[in-house]
Write an enzyme that holds these catalytic residues in place. Sequence first.
Site, PDB file in Angstrom:
ATOM      1  N   MET A 134      46.087  40.558  45.895  1.00 42.91           N
ATOM      2  CA  MET A 134      45.345  40.599  44.794  1.00 42.91           C
ATOM      3  C   MET A 134      44.107  39.686  45.145  1.00 42.91           C
ATOM      4  O   MET A 134      44.267  38.551  45.691  1.00 42.91           O
ATOM      5  CB  MET A 134      46.210  40.363  43.388  1.00 42.91           C
ATOM      6  N   ASP A 184      40.107  38.804  42.747  1.00 41.82           N
ATOM      7  CA  ASP A 184      39.720  38.559  41.558  1.00 41.82           C
ATOM      8  C   ASP A 184      40.140  39.079  40.003  1.00 41.82           C
ATOM      9  O   ASP A 184      40.587  40.196  40.279  1.00 41.82           O
ATOM     10  CB  ASP A 184      38.129  39.128  41.489  1.00 41.82           C
TER      11      ASP A 184
HETATM   12  C1  FRU Z   1      34.953  38.257  45.316  1.00 43.29           C
HETATM   13  C2  FRU Z   1      34.748  39.786  45.601  1.00 43.29           C
HETATM   14  C3  FRU Z   1      33.832  40.480  44.923  1.00 43.29           C
HETATM   15  C4  FRU Z   1      34.217  41.814  45.059  1.00 43.29           C
HETATM   16  C5  FRU Z   1      35.604  42.067  45.432  1.00 43.29           C
HETATM   17  C6  FRU Z   1      35.909  42.634  46.397  1.00 43.29           C
HETATM   18  O1  FRU Z   1      36.029  37.870  45.659  1.00 43.29           O
HETATM   19  O2  FRU Z   1      33.999  39.691  47.180  1.00 43.29           O
HETATM   20  O3  FRU Z   1      32.404  40.273  45.177  1.00 43.29           O
HETATM   21  O4  FRU Z   1      33.789  42.855  44.385  1.00 43.29           O
HETATM   22  O5  FRU Z   1      35.699  40.381  45.647  1.00 43.29           O
HETATM   23  O6  FRU Z   1      37.620  42.688  46.529  1.00 43.29           O
END
Ligand code: FRU
Length: 540
Positions: A73, A75
Amino acid sequence: MLQERIAAPRLSKGKAPAMKDRVPGPGTATAADDDAAHESRLERAQRAVDSLARTRRDRWYPHFHIASNGGWMNDPNGLCRYRGRWHVFYQLHPFGTQWGPMHWGHVSSADMVTWRREPVALAPSMPQDASGVFSGCAAESPDGHLMLYYTGTRKKTLDGSGRHEHEVQMLARSRNADASAFRKLGMIVDCPSEGMEGAFRDPKVWRQGGRWLLVVGVGSESGRGQIWLYSSPDMVHWRFDRVLYEHPDVDVFMLECPDFFPLADADGNEEWVLSFSAMGSKARGYTNRNANSAGYVTGTWADGEGFTPRSAFRPWDWGHNYYAPQSFEAPDGRRIMYGWMSPFAHRMPMDRDGWCGQLTLPREVVLGRDGRIRTCPVAETERLRCVRRDIGPVRLGPNEERTVCDDAWAVEIVMEVNLRETTAERAGLKIHHTCDGSYTYIAYDDQTRRIVVDRQAAARGDRGYRAAPLSESDLESGTLRLRIFIDRGSVEVYANAGEQVLSSYSFASPGRRRVTLTSESGVSSIGSLSIYDMRGIGLD
Ligand code: FRU
């Protein structure tokens, strides 16, 4: 003004579809086909998470932090309170413990203390999100639906041309009252044909003055990190408004996960907070020590005008593992923020245990009368405390060590260091202190006048130390107040009511995990020290 210096991008001429004109799947797909394709992807993802969870090892799996049951996991996404429950979604790779094609995982809670797992919420299933359902947010529509905004990513453009991943903004809508199932409505903002180069992601939506506003992170065509603002009358049709911000550091090429909100102090004085996760900033002194840096600037802004930054960049958190925070406004007006404890460049030891990654505790973001922003665990966190042990005032002689807890794997420590009576070069405690001699060291460093999380004695995982500054006024008060949350594989240190925070992974070795007070080269005076056992949040 910043905006005048930045050429407004020319935008793609393609009109975003209205809700009824959902973007069809390949061939002759209908809305029902889209739903069915999504359902089957979700079921596959759920089975994969469940299967990893069955064999998961829990030596470092969090007891009171949110994590996926299995898989990778990152964000926090879609944070909200909806129809009487708190919802936390998160970036999820269900098929392995490394980053991979992104889905949205989901947990919910009535009280922010006990959580329950919800089915995987979003999976790649449309041409526009074929490579991943990236980060985004939630907002409740006037007719009571929970709307999820996210970035759909796919390899190149649909016709196969183009050099980069193609990123567009997408919308999904809840299908039931407990927001445990969603229908994808398709693309709402196409990838601009000019003004940006590659990255265009992470929409954050809020309502203001009778319309809807959206910020999105952009890697500009001149290679700079920018945040663009869009507006909409109805949550579906969006118009480009302006480039809201360009990061002044030329090394910063992308601002991920932008967030933009007002905060008022107790006297009603308001600041606008522009939060982002900057990619590319180089390490300088104590700052930017992680691969990417999450922080904020404050300034003034009114709808229809440009944002005028007034402060310098300030990190949200000084620890080894903090990134991609998102905030939301609770119904009672609190501004609450979760961050992701990110592994960054280094392999995480827990990825062999069937899971990888956790969120921080939810933090309330508060603007003090002194103009400083503090982040503290939300008040609900105190309801996780169960058994309390008061260790009382402790005085340690030069180079003395004293064990204050024999086995602390899920505890909160609340302590005060009497700085006037402390002469130690470093006064602090070793946590996850095991019989093989490994530990993570949390200390007040009197030479640098900083609070330090030092992993030089870690047996597993990345090492190095991080050091957060303490304000002169707090130091002059003569008391350093600490709240230290030790979970099975992590530590969060809050200094002086959230004036500074450090979040770091800490992978304890096997055996009992002691907490040892330590005084280096001088005496340490601990005014008070209490240890609370923490109860679980229902997810481990
Ligand atoms: C930040 C990020 C976001 C993207 C997501 C992809 O950690 O790179 O910019 O939407 O994670 O998992």
